[in-house]
Write a protein that holds these residues in place. Structure first.
Motif: not given
Length: 552
Positions: A147-152, A155-158
């Motif tokens: 998973i990517t931590i730090g992105l919404d 939206t896949g954006l910060p």
């Protein structure tokens, strides 16, 4: 007659009497036959021990049962090992069952982890759980679930209002917080080398970043506790400059503000001065040989709003790395106050780690271990549902920790709302921990939780690092097989609709009916009277300006 004889010479002195007789016979043998000196020496020592037992004033058992009374203490000393090896049932969890430990050992060693002859669990027992399978299983390309931590997540954006500029691509299974000092140097080295080879995160614990964390270059989650170790002034307050220096280390991927831990929430702790070695002092930024105090609360903030502002400051000082906090849920209104502070300030953490009260620690008062803090199931559900209720869930990733060692443990936590799972004792087992439960004594038999340089030599770093890696990889491979069997593509797709729990001998329920999710934005409505009581009673009484319950 028997009582009369016992009053003259109590039967409980028989062992000592036999020792005296043995001594006399040995002396006779030495004088008459010039042999038996060794036996005489042994009996002399035993008689001396018996006399000492009769004279000492600390142990009543030894005064009443000289010599033989020591058997009681010897048997008590080895009782845990006798129980563990000869008496304990395979599925008797205390706190981890033999079956659970064996599973970790097998996966860590790369041995066969398959079982013949069917389950040993009672499938009709209340509380038994399983995940439903699909008649259309999927094929998943890899077990490297991330998973990517730090992105919404939508939206896949910060995330809105987040200044995170260095999102972290994290494995969904990571090493939970364990400090150098609680663990040995060799244990830290092995854990971090395993994490580096498997590309998963290693939480430093609140003891900060030691030299041993840096040797192999594995990804670190730097935990900042109330003692601000590694980023403190001499008086124990937060030091921004020291924090920025450590946070700029490329190994540090995330910053975790620790509010509380499951095993002893709200307690704090003290590492006695004699245990504060030069290495520990250097890592924590404290004087060597002086008591190292971890207060029960933070000095850098005192209100929920100040807490969010501090999180934003840590994120900025770290250069935009994902920043969040860890807590064990206590008073629900305090958690609600944090959420309201997120709403009022527009500042959201990039992640929250929920620690269950079933979590472990090197040492904690029994009352705290057994009766303080919310278990992981209730804590995780409350955090997940509250964030859904205010529309913030997509911005904030949720981690969790609390007796997670198997693929099903991970799947179940995902169903309750977690994005990833941390494990501490699971990785300790991978290092060779025997669950001797002597972590606080410095006498760990496998060198995992001791600072004794001789004892920790038993832990061979390259070998144990391989086991750490294999435990991680083989657990995720097992999870992949479960995900495929359920007809899914990623563990993040597991929901409470997929897990079933037996509620009695003839009844079962989907987890979603037992622990129903809160509707998205439900707490944004003015009328919350239909919501569960915890929200109905405490949400209106929580304030972003104070952790105190607002009484009308």
């Amino acid at each position: 007659m028997l009582n009369y004889l016992n009053s003259i010479y109590p039967v409980r002195y028989t062992a000592m009497g036999l020792c005296v007789m043995g001594l006399l016979l040995s002396l006779f043998s030495v004088v008459a036959f010039h042999t038996g000196a060794l036996a005489g020496l042994v009996f002399l020592c035993l008689v001396g021990l018996g006399i000492y037992d009769l004279q000492q004033t600390k142990k009543s058992v030894l005064r009443n049962y000289p010599v033989i009374g020591h058997m009681r203490y010897m048997l008590e000393y080895v009782r845990p090992e006798i129980r563990q090896y000869f008496i304990e049932a395979d599925n008797e969890a205390n706190p981890f069952s033999r079956a659970q430990r064996a599973l970790v050992y097998q996966r860590a060693k790369g041995d066969i982890d398959k079982r013949p002859f069917g389950t040993q669990l009672d499938v009709l027992a209340e509380g038994y759980e399983w995940i439903n399978h699909s008649v259309a299983p999927t094929e998943v390309a890899t077990h490297d679930f991330r998973i990517t931590i730090g992105l919404d997540s939508q939206t896949g954006l910060p995330a809105t209002s987040s200044s995170c500029t260095q999102p972290y691509d994290a494995s969904i299974f990571s090493i939970s917080a364990m400090s150098f000092g609680a663990l040995s140097a060799n244990a830290i080295l092995a854990l971090n080398q395993g994490a580096q080879r498997g590309h998963f995160a290693h939480d430093t614990g609140e003891g900060s970043i030691s030299v041993h964390h840096k040797v192999h270059g594995g990804d670190l989650v730097w935990e900042i506790g109330s003692g601000y170790f590694g980023c403190r002034n001499d008086d124990g307050s937060f030091n921004a400059e020291r924090f920025a220096v450590n946070a700029s280390n490329p190994q540090v991927k995330m910053i975790e503000l620790k509010l509380s831990q499951g095993a002893k929430p709200g307690h704090g702790g003290v590492l006695p001065g004699p245990k504060v070695s030069a290495e520990i002092a250097e890592a924590r930024g404290v004087p060597e040989g002086v008591d190292c105090v971890s207060p029960s609360s933070h000095s850098a903030f005192s209100t929920p709003v100040e807490m969010m502002q501090f999180i934003a400051r840590l994120r900025e000082l770290s250069g935009g790395k994902p920043t969040g906090f860890k807590l064990c849920i206590g008073h629900p209104w305090e958690w609600f106050a944090m959420v309201k502070a997120m709403q009022s300030t527009g500042i959201t953490p990039d992640f929250i780690v929920v620690d269950g009260a079933e979590g472990g620690t090197g040492a904690a008062p029994l009352e705290f271990t057994d009766h303080v803090g919310a278990p992981l199931q209730e804590g995780l559900q409350l955090v997940h549902n509250t964030l859904r209720g205010v529309g913030l869930r997509s911005r904030i990733k949720l981690g969790c920790a609390g007796k997670v060692v198997s693929a099903f443990d991970i799947a179940r936590m995902m169903a309750l709302g977690a994005d990833w799972c941390n494990s501490a004792r699971g990785f300790m087992f991978a290092l060779g921990c025997l669950q001797a439960q002597s972590c606080h004594t410095g006498h760990c038999p496998t060198g995992v939780t001791t600072q004794d340089p001789v004892r920790q030599q038993a832990l061979i770093v390259p070998d144990k690092a391989e086991r750490v890696l294999q435990f991680h990889q083989n657990t995720l491979k097992a999870l992949k097989e479960m995900v495929q069997a359920a007809g899914l593509r990623h563990p993040g797709e597991i929901t409470a609709h997929h897990i079933v729990r037996r509620v009695n001998e003839t009844g079962v329920k989907l987890l979603v009916t037992i622990l129903p999710p809160l509707a998205i934005d439900a707490l944004l409505d003015r009328d919350i009277s239909s919501l569960p009581n915890v929200y109905k009673f405490y949400w209106p009484r929580a304030s972003a300006e104070s952790f105190t319950l607002q009484i009308e």
